[in-house]
Structure formats: C-alpha cells, structure tokens
Write a protein that holds these residues in place. Structure first.
Motif, PDB file in Angstrom:
ATOM      1  N   LEU A 181       0.819  -1.208   0.000  1.00  0.00           N
ATOM      2  CA  LEU A 181       0.000   0.000   0.000  1.00  0.00           C
ATOM      3  C   LEU A 181       0.859   1.268   0.000  1.00  0.00           C
ATOM      4  O   LEU A 181       0.456   2.283  -0.566  1.00  0.00           O
ATOM      5  CB  LEU A 181      -0.950  -0.015   1.196  1.00  0.00           C
ATOM      6  N   TYR A 182       2.061   1.226   0.604  1.00  0.00           N
ATOM      7  CA  TYR A 182       2.901   2.431   0.609  1.00  0.00           C
ATOM      8  C   TYR A 182       3.300   2.814  -0.824  1.00  0.00           C
ATOM      9  O   TYR A 182       3.002   3.929  -1.271  1.00  0.00           O
ATOM     10  CB  TYR A 182       4.140   2.244   1.501  1.00  0.00           C
ATOM     11  N   PRO A 183       3.954   1.917  -1.591  1.00  0.00           N
ATOM     12  CA  PRO A 183       4.298   2.311  -2.972  1.00  0.00           C
ATOM     13  C   PRO A 183       3.083   2.529  -3.873  1.00  0.00           C
ATOM     14  O   PRO A 183       3.133   3.348  -4.790  1.00  0.00           O
ATOM     15  CB  PRO A 183       5.147   1.150  -3.494  1.00  0.00           C
ATOM     16  N   ALA A 184       1.968   1.826  -3.602  1.00  0.00           N
ATOM     17  CA  ALA A 184       0.783   2.000  -4.461  1.00  0.00           C
ATOM     18  C   ALA A 184       0.230   3.418  -4.335  1.00  0.00           C
ATOM     19  O   ALA A 184      -0.171   4.036  -5.320  1.00  0.00           O
ATOM     20  CB  ALA A 184      -0.291   0.978  -4.111  1.00  0.00           C
ATOM     21  N   LEU A 185       0.222   3.938  -3.099  1.00  0.00           N
ATOM     22  CA  LEU A 185      -0.265   5.310  -2.905  1.00  0.00           C
ATOM     23  C   LEU A 185       0.656   6.304  -3.603  1.00  0.00           C
ATOM     24  O   LEU A 185       0.195   7.298  -4.168  1.00  0.00           O
ATOM     25  CB  LEU A 185      -0.354   5.619  -1.402  1.00  0.00           C
ATOM     26  N   THR A 186       1.969   6.036  -3.564  1.00  0.00           N
ATOM     27  CA  THR A 186       2.907   6.940  -4.244  1.00  0.00           C
ATOM     28  C   THR A 186       2.633   6.938  -5.749  1.00  0.00           C
ATOM     29  O   THR A 186       2.589   7.997  -6.378  1.00  0.00           O
ATOM     30  CB  THR A 186       4.367   6.503  -3.976  1.00  0.00           C
ATOM     31  N   SER A 187       2.435   5.760  -6.323  1.00  0.00           N
ATOM     32  CA  SER A 187       2.183   5.686  -7.770  1.00  0.00           C
ATOM     33  C   SER A 187       0.926   6.451  -8.142  1.00  0.00           C
ATOM     34  O   SER A 187       0.890   7.168  -9.147  1.00  0.00           O
ATOM     35  CB  SER A 187       2.020   4.228  -8.220  1.00  0.00           C
ATOM     36  N   GLY A 188      -0.117   6.328  -7.333  1.00  0.00           N
ATOM     37  CA  GLY A 188      -1.364   7.044  -7.608  1.00  0.00           C
ATOM     38  C   GLY A 188      -1.162   8.553  -7.503  1.00  0.00           C
ATOM     39  O   GLY A 188      -1.630   9.313  -8.359  1.00  0.00           O
ATOM     40  N   ALA A 189      -0.421   8.989  -6.482  1.00  0.00           N
ATOM     41  CA  ALA A 189      -0.170  10.424  -6.314  1.00  0.00           C
ATOM     42  C   ALA A 189       0.624  10.951  -7.517  1.00  0.00           C
ATOM     43  O   ALA A 189       0.338  12.037  -8.035  1.00  0.00           O
ATOM     44  CB  ALA A 189       0.593  10.671  -5.012  1.00  0.00           C
ATOM     45  N   CYS A 190       1.598  10.174  -7.971  1.00  0.00           N
ATOM     46  CA  CYS A 190       2.397  10.585  -9.140  1.00  0.00           C
ATOM     47  C   CYS A 190       1.489  10.809 -10.353  1.00  0.00           C
ATOM     48  O   CYS A 190       1.662  11.761 -11.102  1.00  0.00           O
ATOM     49  CB  CYS A 190       3.431   9.518  -9.504  1.00  0.00           C
ATOM     50  N   LEU A 191       0.532   9.914 -10.524  1.00  0.00           N
ATOM     51  CA  LEU A 191      -0.361  10.040 -11.680  1.00  0.00           C
ATOM     52  C   LEU A 191      -1.153  11.339 -11.632  1.00  0.00           C
ATOM     53  O   LEU A 191      -1.298  12.027 -12.649  1.00  0.00           O
ATOM     54  CB  LEU A 191      -1.348   8.875 -11.698  1.00  0.00           C
ATOM     55  N   ALA A 192      -1.689  11.673 -10.447  1.00  0.00           N
ATOM     56  CA  ALA A 192      -2.480  12.905 -10.330  1.00  0.00           C
ATOM     57  C   ALA A 192      -1.594  14.128 -10.570  1.00  0.00           C
ATOM     58  O   ALA A 192      -1.985  15.068 -11.266  1.00  0.00           O
ATOM     59  CB  ALA A 192      -3.142  12.975  -8.958  1.00  0.00           C
ATOM     60  N   VAL A 193      -0.374  14.122 -10.002  1.00  0.00           N
ATOM     61  CA  VAL A 193       0.556  15.248 -10.206  1.00  0.00           C
ATOM     62  C   VAL A 193       0.895  15.346 -11.697  1.00  0.00           C
ATOM     63  O   VAL A 193       0.853  16.424 -12.301  1.00  0.00           O
ATOM     64  CB  VAL A 193       1.840  15.050  -9.355  1.00  0.00           C
ATOM     65  N   HIS A 194       1.193  14.213 -12.297  1.00  0.00           N
ATOM     66  CA  HIS A 194       1.581  14.183 -13.705  1.00  0.00           C
ATOM     67  C   HIS A 194       0.461  14.723 -14.592  1.00  0.00           C
ATOM     68  O   HIS A 194       0.694  15.500 -15.521  1.00  0.00           O
ATOM     69  CB  HIS A 194       1.935  12.745 -14.096  1.00  0.00           C
TER      70      HIS A 194
END
Ligand SMILES: Cc1cc2nc3c(=O)[nH]c(=O)nc-3n(C[C@H](O)[C@H](O)[C@H](O)COP(=O)(O)OP(=O)(O)OC[C@H]3O[C@@H](n4cnc5c(N)ncnc54)[C@H](O)[C@@H]3O)c2cc1C
Length: 589
Positions: free
Chosen positions: A126-139
């Motif tokens: 869940l830690y890296p999954a949340l980071t990946s999702g946040a990256c997508l929104a920022v991107h």
C-alpha cells in the motif's frame, strides 16, 4: 511459512497469447521499447523481490503492526530495509513517465507486478501504491514546476505519496469536507483541517511524504463543485530541491484495525501547512479521480493477489491433508485416509478459487490494456474508445475483484478446516487483509452506483453498448473448439446483461430508487459476464495438448457449469424493482 510462487506462466499466457502484446506494444507510441523478453525479465525479477524479500515480512508485519509514539510512526521490523531494496532496484518508477525519471512500462505489466506484491505482502504494497497514484495525479494535473520538483523524487521512492480525502464526518460524501485553503502572502496556500484514515499519512520509510489534500477555497461553492486539490509536502522543499523546514503537517494517531496492520492508517492534522494548487480551483475532485481511478484498479489487484496466495496455500494443504476416503473407494491405499483433494466439495472450493483468480487476472490485464491504449494509441478514435471502456470497467474491476477476492480468501480458509482459523497457517490473515478492499477507495456499494448510475443510465447505455458490440463480435468470430458450449453461453449471458441494462434504463425514468436498488446485483451480473468473456478469450487461444491448456479448459468448464448459473439469479434480482427495499418504515426495521 505460507507458500507463494508468482503465477508467471499464467501471466505470460495472458500477455503473449491472449492479448498479443508484442504487436500491441509496437503499435502504441508509448511502449515501443518494450518487448515480451523485457516483460518476462521484469516479471521474473519482480517475482524474486516478492517471494524473497516481502513474503517473509508478511506475518511478522501483521503481528507487530505499526507503532505510534508522539507523532512518530514506526513500521514493523524489516519494512524499512525492504523498502530500501524496493526503491534502490527502481521498482517505484516502473510505470512512471520517462521524462521525469520513470521507466515508462505499460500498465499491463505493472498491474501484474502489483498483483504479486499484494500476494506477498499486502500492507507493504500500500505504501508504494499510494505513491504511484499520487504521481499520476501530479503528472496529469500539476504545473510543470511542481512536476519537475516532485515527480523524479517520487518515482525514485525517496519521497512517498498519500491521499487525503476522508474527514471524521465524511467519507463517501466529500462535498461535506471542512478542510480550508487560504491564499498565502508568499504564494501558494495555507491548508488547515483534519483528515482521518490516511494510508501511509506518516511512516518511517521515505525522506518526505507528499500529501494530496482535498480542501475548500474561501469562495468555494457548496458541495462537490467547491473542492480543490493541493499538494502539501510533509517537509517543505527548497528551491534547489533539498529538504527545508517542517510544514505544519502532523500525525495525531494511528488506527487499530482488523487487517493490513503493517500499513499505517493515520489521523493527519494540517495546521497552516503550505500547499500548492493542483489543477484549477474548485475542480479538485475531477483531478483526484485520476489518482482514485488508478487506486481503484490497484485495490482490485489487492483482491486478486490475496485470492491467489490463499489458493496456493489451500491447494498445498489439500494435497497433504488426509481425511476420509474417496466416494469411489480408497485412492491412497498405503495411507490411513485419502488426501482431501479427492472430495468433490473440496474440489469445488479450490476450483472456485482458481476460476475466479484466473478470470480476474485476465480481466485486470484487459482493463490495464485499455489504459495503455487510451494513453498511447496513435489513432485518436482508438484512444477515445479505450478511455470509454476504462471508465465503464473501473468500478467493475474494483468491486468485483475485491468482493470475489474476499470470497476466495474465505474459501481458502475453509479448505483448511479449523487450521484455517488459527494463525499458524496464515490463511486467516488473508481474510482480514482482503476485507478492507471492499470498503476503501469508495465502498463497493458506491462502485456499483457509479457503474449503474453514472456509467450506464446517465448516458443511456452508450458505453455499455461499446462493450456489448466488442464481446458480441468476438463471440461470433470464434468456434471455441476445445469448449464449444462457450459460444452459446457467452452470447446468452451477454444478451441477459443487455436486457437488464435496457430495462433498468427504462424504469429509471419512473422510479428514482431503481438504480440504487439494482446496482449491486447489476455489478455482479456484469462481473460474471466480463469473466465469461475473459474465459472465452483464454479458451480461444489455448493449446489443448498441453497440461497448462487442459487445466485452462477444465477450469473454464467448471466456471461455466458451476459459477455462471448465478448470473440468472442476479438478473432476476436486478429486475425485482425497489418496492421491497423501500416499503419498510424506519420504525418497522
Ligand atoms: C484502513 C483504511 C484505509 C483508508 N485509507 C484512506 C486514504 O488513504 N485516504 C482517504 O482519504 N481515505 C481512506 N480511507 C477512508 C475510506 O475510503 C472510507 O472509509 C470509505 O470511502 C467509506 O467512507 P466512510 O467510512 O465515511 O463511510 P460512509 O460514507 O459513512 O458510508 C457508510 C455506508 O453507507 C453507504 N453509503 C454512503 N453514501 C451512500 C449513498 N449515497 N448511496 C448508497 N450508499 C451509501 C456506504 O456504501 C457504506 O456502506 C481508509 C479507510 C480505512 C478503514
């Protein structure tokens, strides 16, 4: 320790034989460097980190849980070192944009890796999954300056991400949020408010945590139209990219919960924390949906991953455990009893697990393929078609993967009898860890409303029709040689789904409760039809002379005979109307 071997053979079959990725990846502008050999190498290396580094920490992480002391959250022993290995080997940036330091791998591939991660260690993932999702929104929505400052560090995993929506008085109805954002003199905004249940809101794995926070500007209209999205770092970032002072972001406590105990679930306080607007004012919910759609597929993969490890362990146990004799007479005469695998009911449980897991894996790859096509197909029409399918299928993927994933974990537990209930064998942890996936990222009830209300009824079935046409053309184009009944059953159930879709759309004009009363049953019917389509696609390319091929054909046959008949019951419930739900008064409950 529970056993787990990443299902690489099945993953390769789905990528290469079912979806012909070699040709697909050559066609898409975004994936031309990716070859099946590279994909194999990535999956094989991914399997190693899951099996060797993360799996051994799963049970100890569950037992130790996260600790909270005066604002500091400590993850269980071994998590920090495993996270270092994970990020140093570049796994965090696997699907990220190459322009900002990511590796640009297709979603079809990263989704398979994610499934393995969830099997091996759900809490860790869940830690890296949340980071990946946040990256997508920022991107997708942030300014170029924010992207260059934050994305490279987040793709490296040196900084992690968190998603801050929920508040004590609201989870589903985000229009009620109270967190405020006020323009700051020095530029940016001051964010103040309390968020609860924030996964990875505080942890000791990364140097910084980048919170994506929903808040309201002073002139915000009421309700969901007044929500804006802000990037709020835990530690401020200096102009040169180095870390500066703290930022008014603190963790008030962590939750004690049923499962995913090694994932921190935090109360987060924002006290005049400095933040940056992402996207346009008041359009934050739409921007957050970029992250939420990604997270929804990811949470669906949580259901599949846990279902897979539960199946593997139940199967291993069933082969060893001897109880009773086969109905046809003793099979293992040298032993005091036969293995429980001889009993039809145990086979029912294991085959149900296997049929759901493999159907789900294929459907996850299919949904991920639409995401890849929507992003990288050279033809705009193809991109638009894929985008429409993603929006239709995301709620099905999230809710159906997690509902069936939970059922599959319970079945795995049942195969072990009493040993499934006690800690030693690990099966009870999968049940506990799988349960939350039905609740967070929008409850499955809300996913069903999203499917039936927003994705089907509100556009008069236009998106549904696109899916219907595709499946219908496919069914007509194949003989399904190894399993001829597939053709008729696929077509019959597709028509059943179409009939229900049209009737609900028709009735929705007269009765406002019709959508809510039909939605969960409709989603189940949709999920079953989608899995039938996936089994049909697998059967259309399977090699019957191999053991793998025989296993697929027999599992598909079981699916058609013993699971698919439930579709008719769901259809009947979809069409039963809302009256029996709404007739009872509050006092009569
Ligand atoms: C372990 C854990 C981790 C989480 N991680 C995060 C995170 O990282 N970030 C974050 O922001 N949140 C997170 N959440 C919050 C989670 O997303 C919410 O709990 C969830 O969306 C449901 O909201 P709620 O709990 O307020 O329930 P409510 O909204 O109060 O819903 C209660 C029930 O009513 C139903 N319901 C509500 N409204 C409707 C409606 N209009 N129609 C039909 N039924 C309805 C729901 O389906 C549910 O069954 C997490 C929660 C947990 C437990």
């Amino acid at each position: 320790m529970p056993e787990y071997k990443a299902p690489l053979r099945d993953m390769q079959f789905i990528l290469n034989d079912v979806f012909h990725v070699e040709k697909l990846w050559q066609t898409l502008t975004t994936t031309q460097e990716v070859t099946p050999d590279l994909a194999d190498a990535i999956l094989e290396e991914g399997a190693k980190i899951c099996e060797n580094e993360l799996l051994p920490l799963n049970r100890s992480g569950d037992e130790e849980g996260c600790q909270f002391d005066n604002g500091v959250v400590t993850t269980p022993k071994g998590f920090k070192a495993a996270y270092q290995t994970y990020v140093e080997n570049g796994w965090q940036g696997l699907g990220g944009d190459t322009e900002y330091g990511g590796q640009g791998m297709p979603k079809m591939l990263t989704a398979m890796f994610e499934e393995m991660l969830y099997s091996a260690n759900c809490s860790f993932t869940l830690y890296p999954a949340l980071t990946s999702g946040a990256c997508l929104a920022v991107h997708a929505h942030a300014s170029e300056e924010l992207k260059t400052t934050y994305l490279p560090k987040m793709y490296e995993g040196v900084w992690a991400g968190a998603m801050c929506l929920t508040e004590p008085h609201c989870g589903t109805d985000l229009g009620l949020i109270r967190t405020k954002a006020i323009p700051a003199e020095e530029g940016g905004y001051k964010i103040t408010g309390t968020k609860i249940f924030i996964t990875g809101g505080e942890q000791d794995l990364s140097e910084n945590i980048i919170h994506l926070v929903l808040a309201k500007l002073p002139d915000a209209p009421a309700g969901t139209r007044g929500i804006s999205l802000f990037l709020v770092p835990k530690i401020k970032v200096n102009d040169d990219g180095s870390l500066g002072d703290g930022n008014g972001v603190s963790c008030g406590s962590i939750e004690h919960k049923m499962g995913i105990k090694a994932s921190s679930t935090c109360v987060m306080n924002f006290d005049d924390a400095h933040g940056y607007l992402i996207g346009e004012p008041h359009k934050g919910l739409a921007a957050m949906f970029t992250m939420m759609n990604y997270e929804r597929l990811s949470i669906g993969l949580q259901g599949i991953g846990l279902g897979e490890i539960s199946y593997q362990n139940a199967l291993a146990y069933a082969k060893e455990r001897i109880q009773g004799r086969a109905a046809t007479g003793a099979q293992q005469k040298d032993k005091a009893a036969d293995s429980i695998l001889v009993h039809p009911d145990v086979r029912r449980m294991l085959l149900t697990q296997k049929a759901y897991n493999e159907g789900a894996r294929c459907f996850a790859a299919y949904t991920a393929m639409q995401l890849d096509v929507a992003k990288g197909h050279p033809d705009e029409k193809e991109r638009a078609k894929a985008h429409a399918l993603v929006s239709l299928l995301t709620p099905v993927a999230k809710a159906y993967f997690t509902d069936r994933g939970f059922d599959v974990c319970v079945l795995g537990q049942q195969v072990l009898g009493g040993h499934g209930f006690i800690r030693e064998w690990g099966q009870e942890q999968y049940v506990r860890d799988a349960r939350i996936a039905q609740i967070y990222e929008g409850t499955n009830g809300i996913q069903a409303l999203d499917l039936m209300g927003r994705k089907v009824v509100s556009n008069h079935g236009e998106l549904f029709h696109q899916f219907y046409e595709e499946v219908s053309v496919f069914a007509d184009s194949q003989d399904f040689d190894p399993l001829p009944s597939m053709k008729h059953l696929l077509k019959e159930h597709l028509e059943l789904l179409k009939d229900c879709t049209e009737k609900v759309i028709g009735k929705s004009k007269e009765d406002p409760n019709i959508v809510g009363s039909a939605s969960c049953d409709y989603l189940n019917l949709f999920g079953l039809t989608a899995y039938t389509y996936m089994w049909a696609r697998m059967i259309s390319v399977v090699e019957p002379e191999t053991e793998f091929g025989q296993s697929k054909i027999k599992t598909a046959e079981f699916f058609l005979n013993k699971i698919l008949p439930e579709a008719k019951a769901y259809a009947s419930k979809v069409l039963a109307g809302a009256d029996s739900l709404m007739a009872i008064s509050e006092e009569e409950f």
